[in-house]
Every structure is written in structure tokens, then in C-alpha cells.
Design a protein around this motif. Structure first.
Motif, short mmCIF file in Angstrom:
data_model
loop_
_atom_site.label_atom_id
_atom_site.label_comp_id
_atom_site.label_asym_id
_atom_site.label_seq_id
_atom_site.Cartn_x
_atom_site.Cartn_y
_atom_site.Cartn_z
N VAL A 46 19.54 22.59 87.82
CA VAL A 46 18.57 22.41 88.91
C VAL A 46 17.89 21.06 88.81
O VAL A 46 17.71 20.36 89.81
N GLY A 47 17.52 20.67 87.57
CA GLY A 47 16.77 19.44 87.38
C GLY A 47 17.61 18.18 87.34
O GLY A 47 17.63 17.40 88.30
N PHE A 48 18.33 17.98 86.24
CA PHE A 48 19.12 16.77 86.07
C PHE A 48 20.13 16.58 87.20
O PHE A 48 20.31 15.48 87.70
N MET A 83 25.62 28.69 85.78
CA MET A 83 24.55 28.89 86.76
C MET A 83 24.95 28.39 88.15
O MET A 83 24.12 27.89 88.91
N GLY A 84 26.23 28.48 88.48
CA GLY A 84 26.71 28.10 89.80
C GLY A 84 27.34 26.72 89.89
O GLY A 84 27.84 26.33 90.95
N GLU A 85 27.38 25.99 88.78
CA GLU A 85 27.91 24.62 88.80
C GLU A 85 29.43 24.59 88.94
O GLU A 85 29.99 23.56 89.35
N SER A 86 30.12 25.67 88.62
CA SER A 86 31.58 25.63 88.64
C SER A 86 32.16 25.79 90.04
O SER A 86 33.38 25.75 90.20
N TRP A 87 31.30 25.96 91.06
CA TRP A 87 31.78 25.88 92.44
C TRP A 87 31.84 24.39 92.77
O TRP A 87 31.10 23.86 93.60
N ALA A 116 8.45 19.10 84.77
CA ALA A 116 8.98 20.28 84.06
C ALA A 116 10.51 20.28 84.05
O ALA A 116 11.13 20.61 83.03
N LEU A 117 11.12 19.89 85.16
CA LEU A 117 12.58 19.85 85.22
C LEU A 117 13.13 18.76 84.30
O LEU A 117 14.18 18.94 83.67
N ILE A 125 16.06 27.56 93.03
CA ILE A 125 15.54 26.57 93.98
C ILE A 125 14.86 27.28 95.15
O ILE A 125 13.79 26.86 95.62
N ARG A 126 15.45 28.36 95.61
CA ARG A 126 14.84 29.15 96.68
C ARG A 126 13.49 29.70 96.24
O ARG A 126 12.52 29.71 97.02
N GLY A 127 13.39 30.13 94.98
CA GLY A 127 12.11 30.60 94.46
C GLY A 127 11.07 29.49 94.46
O GLY A 127 9.90 29.71 94.83
#
Length: 317
Positions: A75-77, A257-261, A95-96, A288-290
Motif C-alpha cells: 500500500v505504501g511503497f 496482499m494482491g500484488e500478484s495480479w 506511517a506508510l 486503501i478503501r478503509g
């Protein structure tokens, strides 16, 4: 952050040089140390697990710190700092940067510069970690897999952050976090041991937590991240048109966490969600939605049906 003028969107003919000299001997030593020591811990994990040295506290701490630091990277980097998929308030931004740094994958500025360079030259000359670098024969691809997975980190060439990450170089908060990378490395290694010791009230609990929730956790996260560079540019599904050989590889979806799409991502790099099709779990996008619901993230680039349709292979519209 202006999503439309990110440095990796510039043409390869930018006047700024692509490289900024070589890494120092100290930097090369630390790269090897952080890559090799956790991997050795992972290799030792299997015999250690049989009958002693592993408990629910260790598993819980490892899962917690893995999730925290993995999301700091994804999410961050990646989605925020590299691609500007959303705008974050100052607290979330810092924080990220901190939690991403705790993944021990390098300081934030260098990580972002390398990844923006990857997108600017993906699977072409200039890409720091393409598995297709040496050709398409079996021998060349074996060599390319090693290079893309972790061999590229041992190259002495250093990506020029002035070209690929000038926005981060100009950000005083991010520069502070970048300089604190050694301190955050110590924190990410020692915090699980401290927690394990306090929960079990024993030195043995601290030692096993350090092994599983520090060393093994870092090693697993490293190899999951590196697999996106290697496996996800070699095998998998490619439903979308992209300039490279990026592919969606579903077995890594949860751990990454979803990166492999990855094909979906390379087809639309600034999109906040990578798992854009039905059933494609993307934990990073859920977070991110949160943040958006809490008001910490704004101007989120969610996938749009017309953009997805335009990028689908075979669409001639």
C-alpha cells in the motif's frame, strides 16, 4: 502528489541520467546480509519446527508483523509512493513510509526509484530486474529468473533518485524516514523478540519470537516480494494489454496482499486495485478503501469499467 506527472511516466529520453554511480561497499554488504541471513533462517526453520521452538505466540507475532510490513510495502511503497494511486494525509504518509521501511527491503527513496525505473523500462533494456534480460532459451531464463528474483540486488549500479523520485527527495518527512532506515531495521527485528519475551516472561520466548517473527518472517516476505518480480513476469494469465510480459499469478494473491495480479497492474499502473476482476482477492485495495472511509486517503483511483474494457486484449475499440 500529482498522479499525472510521476517521474516514471516520463519518456526514457529524460535528460537526467538513469544511474547515479555505484552502491558503496557498505551498502553492498548490507544488501547481502539482509538477503542471505533471513534466507538461512528460513532454511533452518523446517527442522526447527519439529517438536520444539515454535508456539502460538511465535505464529501470532510472525503473522502480525508480516501483515503490517507487507502492507507497508504494497500500500505504501508501491501503490502510494511509487504510483500515486491515492492521496494520503500527512500522518498516513509518514506511517506508510515507516511500516514499509520495516519490511527491510531498503529505504523508501531507493525502493521507489528502482520501481519507477522498472515501470519506465519494463522487460526492456534499463529494467533493473527483468527475467528476460538474457534471452528466451532455457538456460537464459534460468539465469534471468535468478537475476529478477534477487540477483539484481547484488549489482553495483544505483538508480538515480534525482530522475526517478525527485518528489520524495523534496519531501522533508520522507527524507527523515529514509535516513532512519537503520533504526527501523533494528525495530522490526527486536520488537517481535521483546513482545515474545514479555508475553512468555522468558528469554526462550524472546529467542523463538526473534527467530520466527523476525528472521523467518522477513525471509518469507522478501521471497514473496521478489516472486512478483520474477514469477509474475514469466508465468500466469495475461488478460490485459501491457507493454511487457507481466502476468497474473493467483497462488501468490494472499501472501502478496494482491500484488500478484501483476498483469492488471502493469496495464493500469496508477490504479489502487490490482485484483480488478471478479474473485480476485486484493487485501491491499481493501485497506486503501478503509483509509478512504476514514478520510485519511482521498482521490483514490479505483478501476473504471471503461478503462478495464479498453485494456482488455482483443478490444479494437
Amino acid at each position: 502528489m500529482n498522479r499525472t506527472t510521476l517521474p516514471h511516466d516520463r519518456a526514457p529520453g529524460s535528460p537526467q541520467p538513469m544511474l547515479a554511480g555505484e552502491k558503496s561497499s557498505t551498502e553492498m554488504f548490507l544488501v547481502k546480509l539482509f538477503a542471505v541471513v533471513p534466507a538461512l533462517a528460513l532454511a533452518a526453520a523446517v527442522p526447527l519446527a519439529w517438536g520444539w521452538g515454535l508456539g502460538w505466540v511465535d505464529i501470532g507475532l510472525a503473522a502480525f508483523f508480516y501483515t503490517l510490513t507487507c502492507l507497508g510495502v504494497t500500500v505504501g511503497f508501491h501503490r502510494y509512493f511509487t504510483h500515486g494511486a491515492f492521496t494520503a494525509n500527512r500522518g498516513l504518509r509518514i506511517a506508510l513510509a515507516v511500516t514499509g521501511s520495516m519490511a527491510m527491503q531498503g529505504p523508501v527513496v531507493g525502493w521507489v526509484a528502482d520501481h519507477r525505473r522498472h515501470h519506465a523500462f519494463s522487460d526492456r533494456e534499463g529494467d533493473p530486474h527483468s527475467p528476460w534480460r538474457f534471452g528466451t532459451s532455457g538456460r537464459a531464463l534460468a539465469k534471468g529468473f535468478w537475476h529478477a528474483h534477487m540477483g539484481w540486488m547484488f549489482d553495483r549500479e544505483q538508480t538515480n533518485a534525482a530522475r526517478f523520485a525527485p518528489d520524495l527527495l523534496a519531501d522533508r518527512d520522507i527524507q527523515r524516514v529514509d535516513r532512519l532506515f537503520p533504526v527501523l531495521t533494528a525495530v522490526t527485528l527486536l520488537a517481535p523478540a521483546l513482545a515474545g519475551g514479555l508475553i512468555s516472561m522468558s528469554w526462550w520466548g524472546a529467542l523463538t519470537a526473534f527467530f520466527w517473527a523476525s528472521l523467518v518472517r522477513v525471509a518469507v516476505l522478501h521471497h514473496v516480494t521478489w516472486s512478483v518480480n520474477s514469477i509474475c513476469h514469466m508465468i500466469g494469465d495475461r488478460p490485459f494489454t501491457a507493454r511487457d510480459k507481466s502476468a497474473n499469478f493467483w497462488p501468490l494473491a494472499i501472501l502478496s496482499m494482491g500484488e500478484s495480479w501483476h498483469n492488471s497492474h502493469h496495464a493500469d499502473p496508477t490504479c489502487a486495485r490490482h485484483g480488478v476482476r471478479r474473485g480476485q482477492l486484493d487485501i491491499s485495495a481493501r485497506l486503501i478503501r478503509g483509509f478512504e472511509l476514514l478520510g485519511w486517503a482521498t482521490r483514490v483511483r479505483w478501476p473504471k469499467p471503461e478503462r478495464l474494457a479498453r485494456n482488455l486484449k482483443g478490444n479494437t475499440a
